[in-house]
Design a protein around this motif. Structure first.
Motif, PDB file in Angstrom:
ATOM      1  N   GLU A 147       0.829  -1.210   0.000  1.00  0.00           N
ATOM      2  CA  GLU A 147       0.000   0.000   0.000  1.00  0.00           C
ATOM      3  C   GLU A 147       0.863   1.260   0.000  1.00  0.00           C
ATOM      4  OE1 GLU A 147      -3.395   2.113   2.854  1.00  0.00           O
ATOM      5  OE2 GLU A 147      -2.925  -0.031   3.071  1.00  0.00           O
ATOM      6  N   GLN A 148       1.990   1.215   0.668  1.00  0.00           N
ATOM      7  CA  GLN A 148       2.876   2.374   0.737  1.00  0.00           C
ATOM      8  C   GLN A 148       3.849   2.439  -0.431  1.00  0.00           C
ATOM      9  OE1 GLN A 148       4.751   2.039   4.588  1.00  0.00           O
ATOM     10  NE2 GLN A 148       2.926   2.775   5.699  1.00  0.00           N
ATOM     11  N   GLY A 149       3.715   1.523  -1.377  1.00  0.00           N
ATOM     12  CA  GLY A 149       4.541   1.543  -2.581  1.00  0.00           C
ATOM     13  C   GLY A 149       5.977   1.097  -2.360  1.00  0.00           C
ATOM     14  N   GLN A 150       6.215   0.366  -1.240  1.00  0.00           N
ATOM     15  CA  GLN A 150       7.578  -0.090  -0.959  1.00  0.00           C
ATOM     16  C   GLN A 150       7.945  -1.353  -1.731  1.00  0.00           C
ATOM     17  OE1 GLN A 150       7.658  -0.562   3.272  1.00  0.00           O
ATOM     18  NE2 GLN A 150       7.378   1.627   3.696  1.00  0.00           N
ATOM     19  N   THR A 151       6.927  -2.115  -2.209  1.00  0.00           N
ATOM     20  CA  THR A 151       7.160  -3.340  -2.957  1.00  0.00           C
ATOM     21  C   THR A 151       5.937  -3.639  -3.795  1.00  0.00           C
ATOM     22  OG1 THR A 151       7.816  -5.664  -2.752  1.00  0.00           O
ATOM     23  CG2 THR A 151       6.226  -4.831  -1.148  1.00  0.00           C
ATOM     24  N   ALA A 152       6.087  -4.593  -4.708  1.00  0.00           N
ATOM     25  CA  ALA A 152       4.965  -4.987  -5.572  1.00  0.00           C
ATOM     26  C   ALA A 152       4.316  -6.247  -5.030  1.00  0.00           C
ATOM     27  CB  ALA A 152       5.472  -5.232  -6.991  1.00  0.00           C
ATOM     28  N   GLN A 153       3.009  -6.369  -5.267  1.00  0.00           N
ATOM     29  CA  GLN A 153       2.259  -7.518  -4.773  1.00  0.00           C
ATOM     30  C   GLN A 153       2.856  -8.829  -5.262  1.00  0.00           C
ATOM     31  OE1 GLN A 153      -0.553  -7.324  -2.688  1.00  0.00           O
ATOM     32  NE2 GLN A 153      -0.289  -9.550  -2.518  1.00  0.00           N
ATOM     33  N   SER A 154       3.329  -8.866  -6.500  1.00  0.00           N
ATOM     34  CA  SER A 154       3.828 -10.107  -7.097  1.00  0.00           C
ATOM     35  C   SER A 154       5.097 -10.619  -6.429  1.00  0.00           C
ATOM     36  CB  SER A 154       4.093  -9.895  -8.597  1.00  0.00           C
ATOM     37  OG  SER A 154       5.032  -8.834  -8.789  1.00  0.00           O
ATOM     38  N   THR A 155       5.864  -9.714  -5.817  1.00  0.00           N
ATOM     39  CA  THR A 155       7.128 -10.145  -5.223  1.00  0.00           C
ATOM     40  C   THR A 155       6.919 -10.936  -3.929  1.00  0.00           C
ATOM     41  OG1 THR A 155       7.376  -8.109  -3.931  1.00  0.00           O
ATOM     42  CG2 THR A 155       8.304  -8.115  -6.149  1.00  0.00           C
ATOM     43  N   GLY A 156       5.716 -10.847  -3.376  1.00  0.00           N
ATOM     44  CA  GLY A 156       5.487 -11.502  -2.084  1.00  0.00           C
ATOM     45  C   GLY A 156       5.164 -12.973  -2.169  1.00  0.00           C
ATOM     46  N   LYS A 157       4.879 -13.487  -3.395  1.00  0.00           N
ATOM     47  CA  LYS A 157       4.472 -14.897  -3.514  1.00  0.00           C
ATOM     48  C   LYS A 157       5.557 -15.849  -3.027  1.00  0.00           C
ATOM     49  CE  LYS A 157       1.190 -14.241  -7.306  1.00  0.00           C
ATOM     50  NZ  LYS A 157       0.838 -14.597  -8.709  1.00  0.00           N
ATOM     51  N   ASN A 158       6.771 -15.625  -3.480  1.00  0.00           N
ATOM     52  CA  ASN A 158       7.865 -16.518  -3.081  1.00  0.00           C
ATOM     53  C   ASN A 158       8.167 -16.406  -1.587  1.00  0.00           C
ATOM     54  OD1 ASN A 158       8.271 -17.543  -5.666  1.00  0.00           O
ATOM     55  ND2 ASN A 158       9.708 -15.920  -6.213  1.00  0.00           N
ATOM     56  N   TYR A 159       8.090 -15.163  -1.069  1.00  0.00           N
ATOM     57  CA  TYR A 159       8.358 -14.978   0.353  1.00  0.00           C
ATOM     58  C   TYR A 159       7.321 -15.722   1.196  1.00  0.00           C
ATOM     59  CZ  TYR A 159      11.103 -11.026  -1.444  1.00  0.00           C
ATOM     60  OH  TYR A 159      11.987 -10.234  -2.136  1.00  0.00           O
ATOM     61  N   ARG A 160       6.060 -15.543   0.806  1.00  0.00           N
ATOM     62  CA  ARG A 160       4.997 -16.171   1.595  1.00  0.00           C
ATOM     63  C   ARG A 160       5.029 -17.687   1.463  1.00  0.00           C
ATOM     64  NH1 ARG A 160      -0.044 -17.961   2.588  1.00  0.00           N
ATOM     65  NH2 ARG A 160      -1.236 -16.817   4.177  1.00  0.00           N
ATOM     66  N   ALA A 161       5.336 -18.190   0.268  1.00  0.00           N
ATOM     67  CA  ALA A 161       5.401 -19.645   0.076  1.00  0.00           C
ATOM     68  C   ALA A 161       6.479 -20.262   0.978  1.00  0.00           C
ATOM     69  CB  ALA A 161       5.685 -19.963  -1.386  1.00  0.00           C
ATOM     70  N   ALA A 162       7.637 -19.617   1.036  1.00  0.00           N
ATOM     71  CA  ALA A 162       8.714 -20.134   1.884  1.00  0.00           C
ATOM     72  C   ALA A 162       8.321 -20.061   3.359  1.00  0.00           C
ATOM     73  CB  ALA A 162       9.997 -19.346   1.645  1.00  0.00           C
ATOM     74  N   LEU A 163       7.697 -18.947   3.754  1.00  0.00           N
ATOM     75  CA  LEU A 163       7.284 -18.781   5.141  1.00  0.00           C
ATOM     76  C   LEU A 163       6.187 -19.778   5.511  1.00  0.00           C
ATOM     77  CD1 LEU A 163       7.906 -16.934   7.576  1.00  0.00           C
ATOM     78  CD2 LEU A 163       5.960 -15.516   6.870  1.00  0.00           C
ATOM     79  N   ARG A 164       5.218 -19.980   4.595  1.00  0.00           N
ATOM     80  CA  ARG A 164       4.146 -20.934   4.869  1.00  0.00           C
ATOM     81  C   ARG A 164       4.701 -22.338   5.037  1.00  0.00           C
ATOM     82  NH1 ARG A 164       2.026 -24.547   2.096  1.00  0.00           N
ATOM     83  NH2 ARG A 164       2.906 -23.776   0.134  1.00  0.00           N
ATOM     84  N   GLN A 165       5.626 -22.720   4.168  1.00  0.00           N
ATOM     85  CA  GLN A 165       6.221 -24.052   4.281  1.00  0.00           C
ATOM     86  C   GLN A 165       6.997 -24.205   5.593  1.00  0.00           C
ATOM     87  OE1 GLN A 165       9.405 -25.329   1.536  1.00  0.00           O
ATOM     88  NE2 GLN A 165       8.057 -27.019   0.980  1.00  0.00           N
ATOM     89  N   PHE A 166       7.660 -23.148   6.002  1.00  0.00           N
ATOM     90  CA  PHE A 166       8.395 -23.164   7.263  1.00  0.00           C
ATOM     91  C   PHE A 166       7.446 -23.377   8.444  1.00  0.00           C
ATOM     92  CE2 PHE A 166      10.236 -20.565  10.821  1.00  0.00           C
ATOM     93  CZ  PHE A 166      11.305 -21.394  11.104  1.00  0.00           C
ATOM     94  N   PHE A 167       6.305 -22.654   8.450  1.00  0.00           N
ATOM     95  CA  PHE A 167       5.358 -22.797   9.548  1.00  0.00           C
ATOM     96  C   PHE A 167       4.621 -24.134   9.492  1.00  0.00           C
ATOM     97  CE2 PHE A 167       5.824 -18.178  10.161  1.00  0.00           C
ATOM     98  CZ  PHE A 167       5.941 -18.154  11.548  1.00  0.00           C
ATOM     99  N   ASP A 168       4.368 -24.649   8.306  1.00  0.00           N
ATOM    100  CA  ASP A 168       3.775 -25.990   8.194  1.00  0.00           C
ATOM    101  C   ASP A 168       4.694 -27.026   8.834  1.00  0.00           C
ATOM    102  OD1 ASP A 168       1.590 -25.000   6.917  1.00  0.00           O
ATOM    103  OD2 ASP A 168       2.204 -25.596   4.893  1.00  0.00           O
ATOM    104  N   TRP A 169       5.987 -26.873   8.582  1.00  0.00           N
ATOM    105  CA  TRP A 169       6.971 -27.795   9.161  1.00  0.00           C
ATOM    106  C   TRP A 169       7.028 -27.620  10.681  1.00  0.00           C
ATOM    107  CZ3 TRP A 169      11.562 -26.312  11.704  1.00  0.00           C
ATOM    108  CH2 TRP A 169      12.421 -27.365  12.025  1.00  0.00           C
ATOM    109  N   LEU A 170       7.005 -26.358  11.142  1.00  0.00           N
ATOM    110  CA  LEU A 170       7.054 -26.086  12.584  1.00  0.00           C
ATOM    111  C   LEU A 170       5.911 -26.783  13.316  1.00  0.00           C
ATOM    112  CD1 LEU A 170       7.910 -22.319  13.234  1.00  0.00           C
ATOM    113  CD2 LEU A 170       9.153 -24.321  14.033  1.00  0.00           C
ATOM    114  N   GLU A 171       4.717 -26.690  12.772  1.00  0.00           N
ATOM    115  CA  GLU A 171       3.544 -27.235  13.451  1.00  0.00           C
ATOM    116  C   GLU A 171       3.540 -28.749  13.501  1.00  0.00           C
ATOM    117  OE1 GLU A 171       0.250 -25.477  11.468  1.00  0.00           O
ATOM    118  OE2 GLU A 171       0.608 -23.469  12.301  1.00  0.00           O
ATOM    119  N   GLN A 172       4.403 -29.380  12.704  1.00  0.00           N
ATOM    120  CA  GLN A 172       4.524 -30.839  12.744  1.00  0.00           C
ATOM    121  C   GLN A 172       5.522 -31.309  13.805  1.00  0.00           C
ATOM    122  OE1 GLN A 172       5.593 -32.196   8.848  1.00  0.00           O
ATOM    123  NE2 GLN A 172       3.835 -31.216   7.851  1.00  0.00           N
TER     124      GLN A 172
END
Length: 622
Positions: free
Chosen positions: A84-109
């Motif tokens: 929203e503040q124009g610091q990054t583009a929406q498309s750049t967050g997919k890889n970051y979120r995918a890695a973070l989601r996989q990390f938390f999926d592993w944590l919860e196991q």
């Protein structure tokens, strides 16, 4: 600091090694780091704002992983603000979120993840009443009559040494001598019975019994020559055992069982060159001694049922209460303790950081008891664990860490089977904390005298501080509120200096002992500084566990239970059957290293008629 949960760096590295991490994506670790560093951590901790890549690893090593709970939602909110503040583009967050989601999926196991939030970590050691002294066995007539090994005549010392060599080697030395003629030429091999070598601890116990007997015999027949052969004289052996039992009410027929076993071992040593049968059936003396041993064994078994009924109430716990004991001992690992301070004639409670040695010792004690509660294997196995040699850390197919024990290169259990078994996952996190945090810290600190003194809670100038107090006291400068004389005060300060100097002087020996001791657990040498770092002796193991359970049961239930390590095997076997899982007894026996029959015996010793009948008393006739 080290009593906290896993750090982000430690867990980050574990995840990088896990099968769940997409090995096909070489940028995944980089994406996870960016997601954490730029979007998640700054919201959790203001200190992480503007965290540079080069400083990420150092920062991650100071942040405990429990702070990241709910991190995916935090990331989503913070990344949306950045877009929203124009610091990054929406498309750049997919890889970051995918890695973070996989990390938390592993944590919860991970089995330890939910445990991070199940209860609040206690920061201050709870108050408790002072515990009475550990009960000690009375020193009976055996000790008073025993001979000193150093006072034995040379010929008897030689006999004792040869007998002990026979026991330690399983007769190998005698076999070589027997199979050689007088001129040194080999002759036809003579078959000898197979003998299993015994442990040094067994040798020590046998030596004590031999010295007891010889002391009694020397008093009874002061002008007679002493020989080990005397113990194989059945009439003498019976007289000795009767004398011991008559003079000490606490002695049972187990004394007869143990003494006749020693006598049989001596008879085998004396007759090893005469027998040609595997079962010694051609040696009348050995057969007669075995018959005497059988008689004492039968008497002891009948006696033992009564003794068990008398002694178990003093140390029996339900498994549920044993788990409560573990939880209480965990609170004793807290980093701070309550101290009293006085200001303006008033008393206040304050908290004070505990010495690292006290916390580390509490951790080892807590972990030893927890192992016995959740996996009651023999203490001999636990004390001999060596990381990456007999105790191993693995990752399962889901990337979850667990520990396993392999004793194929070490001591076998009493069944003769190679020991290889996994440990319950409930122990994983605490073993990690002990091995990678506390034990490592102790090893690091002991490398220098400054670290050694810091470990025991002494500042670098502590001796100088007490010397200054003594100097002031000698010059008449004393605290007006002091309630003791100047001389007593000076003696008190000198005593403290002596204690500190004793601990400091022990550093080189302690450092070397810990350096050469690669076992998971070790002696802290609380009273004997020179013993620090050496392998944990069975006697110290027992004292540690008994005192810990006494402290916990007194605090929790108002009743002191001095539970020894072996008792946890009985407690577990009983619990298994009360749960209606007797069908698992054989598998459980394999885990803890004994047969199903032995497990039944353990359970029956403490299963009362009430335990057995309470579930069928109502409507059993229907």
């Amino acid at each position: 600091m080290l009593s906290k949960k896993y750090t982000l760096k430690f867990v980050f590295d574990l995840w990088c090694e896990s099968p769940q991490r997409a090995k096909s994506n070489p940028n995944q670790e980089k994406h996870l780091e960016i997601a954490l560093r730029l979007y998640l951590l700054p919201k959790i901790d203001p200190k992480a704002k503007g965290l540079e890549k080069s400083k990420f690893s150092t920062y991650a090593d100071s942040l405990t992983i429990d702070k990241l709970k709910g991190g995916l939602n935090i990331f989503d909110a913070q990344f949306a603000i950045a877009v929203e503040q124009g610091q990054t583009a929406q498309s750049t967050g997919k890889n970051y979120r995918a890695a973070l989601r996989q990390f938390f999926d592993w944590l919860e196991q991970q089995p330890w993840w939910q445990g991070l939030f199940s209860s609040t970590i206690v920061k201050i050691v709870p108050k408790r009443d002072k515990l009475t002294a550990m009960p000690k066995k009375k020193r009976g007539p055996l000790v008073r009559r025993s001979l000193d090994k150093n006072d034995l005549p040379d010929y008897l010392k030689k006999e004792l040494a040869e007998f002990q060599e026979f026991r330690l080697t399983g007769g190998r030395a005698l076999s070589r001598n027997i199979n050689q003629s007088k001129n040194g030429e080999e002759r036809g091999m003579v078959r000898r019975p197979k003998l299993d070598p015994v442990k040094p601890s067994t040798i020590q116990q046998e030596e004590e019994k031999i010295l007891y007997f010889l002391g009694w015999y020397n008093k009874k027949f002061p002008n007679s020559e002493l020989h080990l052969k005397l113990l194989t004289t059945i009439n003498l052996l019976d007289d000795f055992i009767d004398w011991v039992m008559d003079n000490n009410r606490e002695v049972t027929n187990s004394t007869g069982v143990k003494m006749t076993r020693v006598a049989i071992s001596i008879a085998k040593w004396l007759n090893y060159h005469k027998t040609n049968r595997r079962n010694w059936s051609d040696i009348t003396l050995i057969l007669d001694l075995k018959n005497v041993n059988n008689q004492y064994t039968a008497d002891y078994q009948a006696e033992k049922k009564i003794l068990d009924a008398q002694k178990w109430p003093a140390k029996e716990l339900s498994h549920e209460d044993a788990r409560k004991v573990v939880d209480y001992l965990r609170t004793l690992c807290a980093e701070r303790t309550i101290v009293k301070i006085y200001r303006k004639a008033k008393e206040y409670n304050a908290t004070h950081a505990r010495d690292l040695s006290a916390i580390a010792r509490a951790w080892q004690t807590y972990l030893l008891v927890k192992i016995l509660v959740y996996c009651p294997i023999r203490e001999e196995e636990i004390k001999n664990w060596v990381f990456n040699d007999s105790l191993f850390r693995y990752l399962d197919n889901n990337g979850n860490p667990y520990y396993a024990v392999s004793l194929d290169k070490h001591k076998l259990d009493k069944t003769g089977k190679i020991r290889h078994y996994p440990l319950p996952s409930i122990l994983t996190e605490d073993l990690d904390t002990w091995l990678f945090n506390w034990r490592k810290l102790v090893v690091d600190l002991v490398q220098t005298p400054e670290g050694w003194m810091d470990f025991w809670g002494y500042s670098p100038n502590v001796i100088e501080k007490y010397e200054n107090r003594i100097e002031k006291a000698k010059n008449g400068i004393l605290n007006p509120k002091l309630t003791i004389t100047r001389e007593a005060y000076i003696q008190e300060q000198e005593k403290r200096i002596a204690g500190i100097q004793y601990r400091l002087d022990a550093w080189p020996v302690a450092k070397e002992k810990l350096k050469t001791n690669d076992r998971v657990f070790f002696s802290f040498g609380k009273k004997d500084a020179a013993a620090f770092g050496q392998p944990l002796e069975i006697s110290i193991f027992w004292q540690t566990v008994r005192r810990a359970t006494a402290i916990a049961t007194h605090a929790l239930f108002g009743e002191t239970k001095w539970v020894n390590p072996h008792a946890f095997r009985h407690i577990a076997e009983k619990h298994l059957r009360l749960l209606g899982k007797a069908h698992l007894a054989e598998a459980f026996g394999a885990l803890i290293g004994h047969s199903k029959e032995m497990g039944d015996e353990y359970a029956n010793q403490i299963l009362s008629e009430y335990d057995i009948t309470k579930d069928i008393v109502n409507n059993w006739w229907l």
